[in-house]
Motif scaffolding. Sequence first.
Motif, PDB file in Angstrom:
ATOM      1  N   PRO A 192      25.758  36.938  51.528  1.00 47.09           N
ATOM      2  CA  PRO A 192      25.766  36.239  52.822  1.00 47.09           C
ATOM      3  C   PRO A 192      26.918  36.638  53.746  1.00 47.09           C
ATOM      4  O   PRO A 192      26.746  36.679  54.950  1.00 47.09           O
ATOM      5  N   PHE A 193      28.096  36.937  53.201  1.00 55.19           N
ATOM      6  CA  PHE A 193      29.256  37.295  54.020  1.00 55.19           C
ATOM      7  C   PHE A 193      29.849  38.609  53.508  1.00 55.19           C
ATOM      8  O   PHE A 193      30.878  38.608  52.820  1.00 55.19           O
ATOM      9  N   PRO A 194      29.267  39.753  53.853  1.00 55.48           N
ATOM     10  CA  PRO A 194      29.758  41.020  53.291  1.00 55.48           C
ATOM     11  C   PRO A 194      31.181  41.383  53.740  1.00 55.48           C
ATOM     12  O   PRO A 194      31.925  41.984  52.968  1.00 55.48           O
ATOM     13  N   LEU A 195      31.567  41.009  54.947  1.00 57.94           N
ATOM     14  CA  LEU A 195      32.924  41.311  55.398  1.00 57.94           C
ATOM     15  C   LEU A 195      33.953  40.571  54.543  1.00 57.94           C
ATOM     16  O   LEU A 195      34.960  41.151  54.123  1.00 57.94           O
ATOM     17  N   LEU A 196      33.687  39.314  54.261  1.00 53.30           N
ATOM     18  CA  LEU A 196      34.596  38.527  53.434  1.00 53.30           C
ATOM     19  C   LEU A 196      34.640  39.062  52.003  1.00 53.30           C
ATOM     20  O   LEU A 196      35.718  39.156  51.402  1.00 53.30           O
ATOM     21  N   VAL A 197      33.500  39.450  51.478  1.00 54.69           N
ATOM     22  CA  VAL A 197      33.454  39.972  50.107  1.00 54.69           C
ATOM     23  C   VAL A 197      34.207  41.291  50.007  1.00 54.69           C
ATOM     24  O   VAL A 197      35.011  41.505  49.096  1.00 54.69           O
ATOM     25  N   ASN A 198      33.977  42.192  50.946  1.00 51.84           N
ATOM     26  CA  ASN A 198      34.644  43.494  50.902  1.00 51.84           C
ATOM     27  C   ASN A 198      36.151  43.370  51.153  1.00 51.84           C
ATOM     28  O   ASN A 198      36.936  44.098  50.548  1.00 51.84           O
ATOM     29  N   THR A 199      36.541  42.462  52.015  1.00 51.67           N
ATOM     30  CA  THR A 199      37.969  42.219  52.234  1.00 51.67           C
ATOM     31  C   THR A 199      38.611  41.654  50.972  1.00 51.67           C
ATOM     32  O   THR A 199      39.728  42.045  50.609  1.00 51.67           O
ATOM     33  N   SER A 200      37.914  40.772  50.291  1.00 50.27           N
ATOM     34  CA  SER A 200      38.430  40.213  49.038  1.00 50.27           C
ATOM     35  C   SER A 200      38.581  41.296  47.979  1.00 50.27           C
ATOM     36  O   SER A 200      39.565  41.302  47.226  1.00 50.27           O
ATOM     37  N   VAL A 201      37.640  42.208  47.905  1.00 48.87           N
ATOM     38  CA  VAL A 201      37.753  43.317  46.962  1.00 48.87           C
ATOM     39  C   VAL A 201      38.987  44.155  47.296  1.00 48.87           C
ATOM     40  O   VAL A 201      39.747  44.556  46.409  1.00 48.87           O
ATOM     41  N   GLY A 202      39.214  44.419  48.573  1.00 50.18           N
ATOM     42  CA  GLY A 202      40.389  45.186  48.977  1.00 50.18           C
ATOM     43  C   GLY A 202      41.685  44.486  48.637  1.00 50.18           C
ATOM     44  O   GLY A 202      42.648  45.119  48.190  1.00 50.18           O
ATOM     45  N   VAL A 203      41.740  43.173  48.814  1.00 48.46           N
ATOM     46  CA  VAL A 203      42.949  42.412  48.482  1.00 48.46           C
ATOM     47  C   VAL A 203      43.192  42.437  46.976  1.00 48.46           C
ATOM     48  O   VAL A 203      44.334  42.602  46.520  1.00 48.46           O
ATOM     49  N   ILE A 204      42.122  42.294  46.195  1.00 42.30           N
ATOM     50  CA  ILE A 204      42.275  42.338  44.742  1.00 42.30           C
ATOM     51  C   ILE A 204      42.781  43.700  44.290  1.00 42.30           C
ATOM     52  O   ILE A 204      43.682  43.799  43.450  1.00 42.30           O
ATOM     53  N   VAL A 205      42.236  44.767  44.855  1.00 43.06           N
ATOM     54  CA  VAL A 205      42.682  46.115  44.506  1.00 43.06           C
ATOM     55  C   VAL A 205      44.153  46.295  44.884  1.00 43.06           C
ATOM     56  O   VAL A 205      44.945  46.836  44.105  1.00 43.06           O
ATOM     57  N   ALA A 206      44.542  45.819  46.063  1.00 40.64           N
ATOM     58  CA  ALA A 206      45.935  45.940  46.498  1.00 40.64           C
ATOM     59  C   ALA A 206      46.871  45.160  45.582  1.00 40.64           C
ATOM     60  O   ALA A 206      47.961  45.642  45.238  1.00 40.64           O
ATOM     61  N   LEU A 207      46.466  43.970  45.159  1.00 42.15           N
ATOM     62  CA  LEU A 207      47.312  43.180  44.266  1.00 42.15           C
ATOM     63  C   LEU A 207      47.441  43.816  42.892  1.00 42.15           C
ATOM     64  O   LEU A 207      48.510  43.773  42.279  1.00 42.15           O
ATOM     65  N   VAL A 208      46.369  44.418  42.407  1.00 44.55           N
ATOM     66  CA  VAL A 208      46.438  45.098  41.109  1.00 44.55           C
ATOM     67  C   VAL A 208      47.385  46.292  41.200  1.00 44.55           C
ATOM     68  O   VAL A 208      48.205  46.521  40.300  1.00 44.55           O
ATOM     69  N   VAL A 209      47.314  47.051  42.289  1.00 43.12           N
ATOM     70  CA  VAL A 209      48.223  48.182  42.467  1.00 43.12           C
ATOM     71  C   VAL A 209      49.664  47.684  42.554  1.00 43.12           C
ATOM     72  O   VAL A 209      50.576  48.267  41.956  1.00 43.12           O
ATOM     73  N   TRP A 210      49.892  46.600  43.271  1.00 45.65           N
ATOM     74  CA  TRP A 210      51.237  46.043  43.394  1.00 45.65           C
ATOM     75  C   TRP A 210      51.774  45.613  42.029  1.00 45.65           C
ATOM     76  O   TRP A 210      52.912  45.904  41.664  1.00 45.65           O
TER      77      TRP A 210
END
Length: 98
Positions: free
Chosen positions: A72-90
């Motif tokens: 239903p909200f692909p922008l929110l889902v893809n942004t959440s994936v990006g934040v999770i990836v960034a936090l894992v890298v951090w």
Amino acid sequence: MSDRPIPRSAVRVVTLSLPGLLLPGCALRGAPAFELFGAYFPLWLLSALVGIAGAVLAYRLSVRTGFAAAVPFPLLVNTSVGVIVALVVWMLGTGQIL
């Protein structure tokens, strides 16, 4: 004890300074950075760039597989994936994971 009320300015000073006293400062070892081509590169910038790349990759994969039409909200889902990836890298970069 006296019956005098506490001045509003004293309450404001304590209210504004208390959160700063509760926050920890920087560690003695310095900011997390690594050497890249002879210059120190901040880890937060690398985390942000990898997170953006992760969000773009998640978007492209979801469009290619048809998952974007079902979410239903692909922008929110893809942004959440990006934040999770960034936090894992951090967390990997600072040694908090593994």
